[in-house]
Design a protein around this motif. Structure first.
Motif, short mmCIF file in Angstrom:
data_model
loop_
_atom_site.label_atom_id
_atom_site.label_comp_id
_atom_site.label_asym_id
_atom_site.label_seq_id
_atom_site.Cartn_x
_atom_site.Cartn_y
_atom_site.Cartn_z
N THR A 332 -23.58 -68.76 13.08
CA THR A 332 -23.60 -70.10 13.46
C THR A 332 -23.79 -70.39 15.26
OG1 THR A 332 -20.62 -69.72 13.87
CG2 THR A 332 -21.76 -70.56 11.54
N LEU A 333 -23.84 -71.36 15.60
CA LEU A 333 -23.65 -71.27 16.94
C LEU A 333 -22.32 -70.56 17.19
CD1 LEU A 333 -25.94 -74.30 18.11
CD2 LEU A 333 -26.83 -71.44 18.45
N VAL A 334 -21.64 -71.57 16.37
CA VAL A 334 -19.82 -70.91 17.08
C VAL A 334 -19.24 -69.52 16.81
CG1 VAL A 334 -17.80 -72.06 16.44
CG2 VAL A 334 -19.52 -73.03 16.35
N ASN A 335 -20.23 -69.15 16.02
CA ASN A 335 -19.83 -67.48 15.55
C ASN A 335 -20.27 -66.52 17.36
OD1 ASN A 335 -20.65 -64.96 15.11
ND2 ASN A 335 -19.70 -64.91 13.98
N ALA A 336 -21.75 -67.48 17.81
CA ALA A 336 -22.36 -66.91 18.43
C ALA A 336 -21.59 -66.57 19.71
CB ALA A 336 -23.73 -67.15 18.59
N ALA A 337 -21.32 -68.22 20.24
CA ALA A 337 -20.64 -68.06 21.63
C ALA A 337 -18.69 -67.36 21.25
CB ALA A 337 -20.05 -69.31 21.18
N THR A 338 -17.85 -66.72 19.84
CA THR A 338 -16.66 -65.83 20.75
C THR A 338 -17.66 -64.20 20.79
OG1 THR A 338 -16.81 -65.31 18.05
CG2 THR A 338 -16.12 -67.27 18.12
N GLN A 339 -18.58 -64.08 20.83
CA GLN A 339 -19.20 -62.98 21.45
C GLN A 339 -18.28 -62.13 20.26
OE1 GLN A 339 -18.65 -63.06 25.50
NE2 GLN A 339 -20.07 -64.69 26.00
N GLY A 340 -17.85 -62.44 19.09
CA GLY A 340 -17.18 -61.52 18.29
C GLY A 340 -16.03 -61.11 18.60
N ARG A 341 -15.58 -61.68 19.24
CA ARG A 341 -14.14 -61.55 18.83
C ARG A 341 -12.69 -62.27 18.40
NH1 ARG A 341 -13.07 -62.68 26.04
NH2 ARG A 341 -11.25 -62.92 25.13
N ALA A 342 -13.78 -63.12 17.33
CA ALA A 342 -12.84 -64.26 16.36
C ALA A 342 -12.86 -63.17 15.43
CB ALA A 342 -13.25 -65.24 15.72
N ASP A 343 -12.18 -61.92 15.54
CA ASP A 343 -12.15 -61.27 13.68
C ASP A 343 -10.72 -61.65 12.30
OD1 ASP A 343 -14.20 -59.81 14.08
OD2 ASP A 343 -12.96 -58.19 15.31
N ASN A 344 -9.63 -61.89 13.53
CA ASN A 344 -8.49 -62.45 13.19
C ASN A 344 -8.25 -64.28 14.02
OD1 ASN A 344 -5.90 -61.97 11.92
ND2 ASN A 344 -5.00 -61.36 13.14
N GLY A 345 -9.20 -64.85 12.56
CA GLY A 345 -8.66 -66.14 13.15
C GLY A 345 -9.65 -66.60 14.59
N VAL A 346 -9.26 -67.63 14.95
CA VAL A 346 -9.99 -68.31 16.11
C VAL A 346 -8.87 -68.61 17.38
CG1 VAL A 346 -10.67 -69.89 15.60
CG2 VAL A 346 -12.15 -69.07 17.48
N ARG A 347 -9.10 -68.70 18.99
CA ARG A 347 -7.96 -69.57 19.44
C ARG A 347 -9.48 -69.95 20.40
NH1 ARG A 347 -3.45 -70.25 21.57
NH2 ARG A 347 -2.29 -68.02 20.30
N PHE A 348 -9.54 -71.44 20.31
CA PHE A 348 -10.54 -71.93 21.20
C PHE A 348 -9.98 -72.59 22.42
CE2 PHE A 348 -9.90 -74.41 17.41
CZ PHE A 348 -9.54 -76.12 17.81
N GLY A 349 -10.46 -73.23 24.03
CA GLY A 349 -10.50 -73.69 24.01
C GLY A 349 -10.09 -75.05 24.50
N HIS A 350 -9.31 -76.24 24.63
CA HIS A 350 -9.95 -77.69 24.98
C HIS A 350 -9.56 -77.74 26.06
CE1 HIS A 350 -5.81 -78.17 23.64
NE2 HIS A 350 -5.50 -77.34 22.41
N PRO A 351 -9.21 -79.33 25.88
CA PRO A 351 -10.04 -80.21 27.31
C PRO A 351 -7.80 -79.78 27.65
CG PRO A 351 -11.36 -81.36 26.27
CD PRO A 351 -10.46 -79.90 25.07
N SER A 352 -6.89 -79.91 26.90
CA SER A 352 -5.63 -80.20 26.64
C SER A 352 -4.90 -78.31 27.17
CB SER A 352 -4.71 -80.48 25.81
OG SER A 352 -5.24 -81.74 26.73
N GLY A 353 -6.00 -77.35 26.35
CA GLY A 353 -5.46 -76.15 26.48
C GLY A 353 -6.26 -75.51 25.33
#
Length: 392
Positions: A332-353
């Motif tokens: 997926t495009l989302v998985n590709a954007a993590t650059q392999g860093r989302a092995d144990n859940g995902v922490r993403f940035g959004h406008p508020s944090g």
């Protein structure tokens, strides 16, 4: 000329996650509003103050944003093994329209507390201390959600030290688990990436890659760079650009068509709540809307999502479900954007944090399935009493 007095309806104004809404018990609504239809919609529109051509909701309970123009109707569940039936209505600000096509993940965090306090959860299921697992049937999408509501001395505990980016003050943590969050096929087209054919005026070349996923809420994910963004944008960068908003809305319509949610592009205007559209990018540092610096090392990727035609100030809970599931699936495009860093859940940035979400996914016979998605939110009652509605 005589005018009848306003009707008074018991209601509770609640914050759940980064959203606010007016909560009702089904049997507290006027009889004509206890069933779906135009009469129910008319009353709830008037409660919120829509449609408002001024875009302010001055004469209603709405907050004139997609996050604060919401209604919730709850009742004791008729579904075996559940405590409460939860129906969500996303109220349009400038149109006489309520979208009942999806869930609000943020307000889900408030459903459990409301259900307990309103007697919709059996007393023997509520401990004196600890947490109460409220079993929610999400009626819009036909899914089970579990909310872990903190309890102290047999009462809902709202105060606490849990901090949620996008919410000013700390409160008690409410863990929310979405069971089997896909509505039908996880990938409606069968592909982890599709190519949308769009007009040249929307995108040079007329071809745009997108991940179309049906988890939490139908969502169209696009690479930020493909639209000329870097993924760290705040609200003013997009919401202040009318042409950009119109382009996002048209791209959302093409995504909805590809997902089979609509049959004609024009139908997208009548389901503004779904699908969502979001842009994704790799982990980049930025300053959140509060001024808080988010370092690229703190996050796995950046996501910016639009709700009801505007960039959301934080992240919709249901879209966070879609992000977590898509991030866990290779290709997926989302998985590709993590650059392999989302092995144990995902922490993403959004406008508020930032926000961390965990997803359990499995591949069976070549098809991906989402088992559960879990995140932490908070909720509290802001006001309770009776909302007054003029008689039409």
């Amino acid at each position: 000329m005589k005018y009848p007095p306003q009707i008074k309806i018991p209601a509770t104004y609640m914050r759940g996650g980064t959203s606010k809404g007016v909560f009702f018990k089904l049997d507290d609504l006027p009889s004509e509003a206890q069933s779906p239809g135009s009469q129910r919609d008319a009353i709830l529109l008037r409660v919120i103050g829509s449609p408002d051509p001024y875009g302010k909701h001055t004469d209603g309970m709405g907050g004139a944003t997609s996050s604060t123009s919401k209604t919730v109707i709850l009742s004791k569940s008729t579904k075996p093994g559940h405590d409460v039936d939860y129906l969500f209505g996303q109220v349009s600000i400038d149109k006489p329209f309520i979208d009942w096509s999806g869930n609000c993940g943020n307000l889900t965090a408030a459903v459990g507390a409301f259900a307990i306090e309103q007697g919709l959860v059996a007393a023997d299921r509520i401990p004196d201390h600890g947490s109460c697992t409220v079993r929610i049937w999400q009626a819009n999408i036909g899914k089970t959600i579990l909310a872990q509501v903190p309890i102290t001395d047999g009462q809902v505990q709202e105060a606490g030290d849990f901090e949620l980016d996008g919410v000013t003050f700390p409160a008690a943590e409410v863990a929310v688990t979405f069971a089997d969050p896909a509505d039908g096929a996880l990938f409606p087209t069968g592909n982890t990436v599709d190519t949308l054919t769009v007009p040249e005026h929307l995108l040079a070349g007329g071809r745009l890659q997108a991940t179309l996923i049906n988890a939490g809420i139908p969502t169209v994910f696009i690479r930020a760079e493909d639209l000329g963004y870097d993924g760290t944008e705040l609200q003013e960068a997009i919401n202040g650009d009318a042409k950009a908003l119109e382009r996002f809305e048209q791209l959302r319509a093409y995504g909805a068509l590809k997902m089979g949610l609509i049959n004609e592009l024009s139908e997208a205007a009548n389901r503004g709540h779904t699908p969502k559209i979001a842009i994704v990018a790799g982990p980049k540092s930025y300053a959140a809307s509060s001024g808080k610096v988010i370092d690229s090392e703190q996050i796995d990727l950046n996501v910016r999502a639009l709700s009801m035609g505007k960039l959301h100030h934080a992240m919709m809970g249901t879209a966070a479900v879609a992000i977590a599931v898509a991030a866990a699936i290779p290709g997926t495009l989302v998985n590709a954007a993590t650059q392999g860093r989302a092995d144990n859940g995902v922490r993403f940035g959004h406008p508020s944090g930032t926000l961390k979400v965990g997803a359990e996914v499995v591949e069976e016979e070549g098809l991906w399935q989402a088992r559960t998605v879990t995140m932490s939110r908070s909720a509290r009652v802001l006001m309770e009493g009776k909302v007054r509605v003029p008689v039409a």
